[in-house]
Design an enzyme around this catalytic site. Structure first.
Site, PDB file in Angstrom:
ATOM      1  N   THR A 117       0.837  -1.198   0.000  1.00  0.00           N
ATOM      2  CA  THR A 117       0.000   0.000   0.000  1.00  0.00           C
ATOM      3  C   THR A 117       0.872   1.248   0.000  1.00  0.00           C
ATOM      4  O   THR A 117       1.991   1.245   0.510  1.00  0.00           O
ATOM      5  CB  THR A 117      -0.962   0.023   1.210  1.00  0.00           C
ATOM      6  OG1 THR A 117      -0.210   0.279   2.408  1.00  0.00           O
ATOM      7  CG2 THR A 117      -1.734  -1.278   1.349  1.00  0.00           C
ATOM      8  N   ASP A 147      -3.490   6.101   2.415  1.00  0.00           N
ATOM      9  CA  ASP A 147      -2.879   7.071   3.325  1.00  0.00           C
ATOM     10  C   ASP A 147      -3.265   6.564   4.706  1.00  0.00           C
ATOM     11  O   ASP A 147      -4.464   6.537   5.043  1.00  0.00           O
ATOM     12  CB  ASP A 147      -3.442   8.482   3.060  1.00  0.00           C
ATOM     13  CG  ASP A 147      -2.844   9.519   4.003  1.00  0.00           C
ATOM     14  OD1 ASP A 147      -2.520   9.160   5.160  1.00  0.00           O
ATOM     15  OD2 ASP A 147      -2.714  10.683   3.600  1.00  0.00           O
ATOM     16  N   ASN A 197       4.750   0.417   8.529  1.00  0.00           N
ATOM     17  CA  ASN A 197       6.027   1.009   8.137  1.00  0.00           C
ATOM     18  C   ASN A 197       5.933   2.508   7.826  1.00  0.00           C
ATOM     19  O   ASN A 197       6.886   3.240   8.055  1.00  0.00           O
ATOM     20  CB  ASN A 197       6.557   0.259   6.913  1.00  0.00           C
ATOM     21  CG  ASN A 197       7.684   0.985   6.238  1.00  0.00           C
ATOM     22  OD1 ASN A 197       8.803   1.021   6.731  1.00  0.00           O
ATOM     23  ND2 ASN A 197       7.377   1.623   5.108  1.00  0.00           N
ATOM     24  N   SER A 200       9.564   0.916  14.213  1.00  0.00           N
ATOM     25  CA  SER A 200       9.799   1.992  15.167  1.00  0.00           C
ATOM     26  C   SER A 200      11.093   2.671  14.759  1.00  0.00           C
ATOM     27  O   SER A 200      11.293   3.006  13.587  1.00  0.00           O
ATOM     28  CB  SER A 200       9.845   1.414  16.580  1.00  0.00           C
ATOM     29  OG  SER A 200      10.149   2.411  17.521  1.00  0.00           O
ATOM     30  N   TYR A 236       9.177  13.140  17.379  1.00  0.00           N
ATOM     31  CA  TYR A 236       9.343  11.872  16.656  1.00  0.00           C
ATOM     32  C   TYR A 236       9.457  10.725  17.656  1.00  0.00           C
ATOM     33  O   TYR A 236       8.772   9.700  17.542  1.00  0.00           O
ATOM     34  CB  TYR A 236      10.596  11.960  15.778  1.00  0.00           C
ATOM     35  CG  TYR A 236      10.898  10.706  14.983  1.00  0.00           C
ATOM     36  CD1 TYR A 236      10.212  10.421  13.813  1.00  0.00           C
ATOM     37  CD2 TYR A 236      11.873   9.801  15.411  1.00  0.00           C
ATOM     38  CE1 TYR A 236      10.495   9.268  13.082  1.00  0.00           C
ATOM     39  CE2 TYR A 236      12.157   8.654  14.696  1.00  0.00           C
ATOM     40  CZ  TYR A 236      11.469   8.391  13.533  1.00  0.00           C
ATOM     41  OH  TYR A 236      11.740   7.243  12.811  1.00  0.00           O
ATOM     42  N   LYS A 267       7.102   7.290  18.446  1.00  0.00           N
ATOM     43  CA  LYS A 267       7.644   5.927  18.346  1.00  0.00           C
ATOM     44  C   LYS A 267       7.647   5.240  19.722  1.00  0.00           C
ATOM     45  O   LYS A 267       7.422   4.030  19.805  1.00  0.00           O
ATOM     46  CB  LYS A 267       9.046   5.951  17.739  1.00  0.00           C
ATOM     47  CG  LYS A 267       9.093   6.478  16.293  1.00  0.00           C
ATOM     48  CD  LYS A 267       8.459   5.506  15.290  1.00  0.00           C
ATOM     49  CE  LYS A 267       8.772   5.899  13.851  1.00  0.00           C
ATOM     50  NZ  LYS A 267       8.174   4.991  12.861  1.00  0.00           N
ATOM     51  N   THR A 314      17.455   5.478   2.994  1.00  0.00           N
ATOM     52  CA  THR A 314      16.110   5.430   2.398  1.00  0.00           C
ATOM     53  C   THR A 314      15.745   6.856   1.990  1.00  0.00           C
ATOM     54  O   THR A 314      16.599   7.740   2.004  1.00  0.00           O
ATOM     55  CB  THR A 314      15.091   4.930   3.443  1.00  0.00           C
ATOM     56  OG1 THR A 314      14.998   5.922   4.482  1.00  0.00           O
ATOM     57  CG2 THR A 314      15.517   3.600   4.058  1.00  0.00           C
TER      58      THR A 314
END
Ligand code: NDP
Length: 289
Positions: A44, A68, A95, A146, A160, A164, A195
């Site tokens: 997705t 989304d 993810n 995480s 952030y 997490k 990434t």
């Protein structure tokens, strides 16, 4: 249900994976690793066209769906479609995510809530949607992407980390609740990986307050500056995740990368030393009777 995708699909081969944020980075690498292992993947993404090449390479075992993850109503549709096509969901990977750099005082309520929606409420909603199917199967695995920042924190990443840490707290309890139903929970804690995370506008910034230049300023430049040079390879991370899921004893938490491993070990040592140093005080707070 998804109007664009036909109801009839080939029967699933191998395990059935449902992965969020599969358009790039870890999500993409995990999808490719699962397909290479012979499994079936429902990938997705916010822009499913970003998955065209992946689907074209595995038309019988991969399907792309628009999602989304902050659209929690849509999550139920995606899970329903997956179960309609394949009759099961074996691995769900939460993810989708992004980074925000800024001091706590700089972070607005909106920014904080948006990150909690993305990293906490969305994974919680997806877990709620898949668990009835996994419990019915008597098996399954939940992979929570995480971060090293979900285990410890430092200046500039408070929001952030908060999101997490919240995901990790929920997941630790979840693991204990679903283990009797044959379901595993794996919390993945990457360090710095190559990434899309640190580049391409994915990384968000608060409006800076000069008072935080000394503590947060370096992070504002170092994190974007690491783009393309991070030591972590997302394909190797994906291999490690598949290996951990296949192990007899899957760990609850898996730091990934030398940087994450060093930081987690140092944090555990410091946390233990502090607890021991204050142990007498900690134990002194009970009634005498
Ligand atoms: P990428 O930027 O490469 O991938 C992030 C993915 O999340 C993209 O596919 C992006 O989609 C997707 N995404 C963002 N917001 C949403 C949303 N609202 N709904 C659906 N998808 C969304 O970075 P990573 O692969 O590194 O990030 C994946 C996870 O790994 C994140 O949870 C991140 O916090 C975590 N992580 C990454 C680290 C790293 O160093 N790379 C370190 C520690 C943790 P789109 O293409 O539409 O933007």
């Amino acid at each position: 249900m998804d109007a664009d995708i036909p109801d009839a699909r080939p029967a699933a081969t191998g395990r059935v994976w449902l992965i969020t944020g599969a358009s790039s980075g870890f999500g993409r690498s995990i999808a490719e690793a699962a397909l290479a292992a012979g499994d079936t993947v429902v990938a997705t993404a916010r822009r499913p066209e970003a998955l065209d090449a992946l689907i074209a390479a595995h038309p019988d075992r991969a399907v792309a769906l628009q999602l989304d993850v902050t659209d929690t109503a849509r999550i139920a549709d995606v899970v329903a479609d997956t179960v309609l096509w394949y009759g099961r969901i074996d691995v769900v990977v939460n993810n989708a995510g992004l980074g925000l750099i800024g001091a706590v005082e700089e972070t607005t309520d909106r920014e904080l809530r948006d990150l909690m929606d993305l990293h906490f409420f969305a994974p919680a909603a997806l877990v709620r949607a898949v668990l009835p199917h996994m419990r019915r199967q008597g098996s399954g695995a939940v992979v929570q992407m995480s971060s090293m920042g979900g285990r410890l924190s430092f200046a500039g990443v408070g929001a952030y980390s908060a999101s997490k840490f919240a995901l990790e707290g929920l997941s630790e309890a979840l693991a204990a609740e679903v283990a009797p139903h044959g379901i595993k929970v794996l919390i993945v804690e990457p360090g710095s990986f190559r990434t899309g995370f640190a580049g391409g506008g994915a990384l968000r910034h608060t409006t800076a307050i000069p008072a935080y230049e000394e503590t947060v300023g370096p992070v504002r430049t170092q994190l974007p500056g690491s783009d393309g040079k991070q030591e972590g390879d997302p394909d190797r991370a994906a291999a490690a995740i598949l290996g951990a899921l296949a192990a007899d004893t899957t760990p609850l938490r898996l730091p990934l990368g030398g940087d994450a491993t060093d930081a987690v070990l140092a944090s555990l040592d410091a946390s233990r030393a502090e607890t021991v140093a204050w142990e007498k005080v900690s134990r002194s707070t009970g009634f005498d009777d």
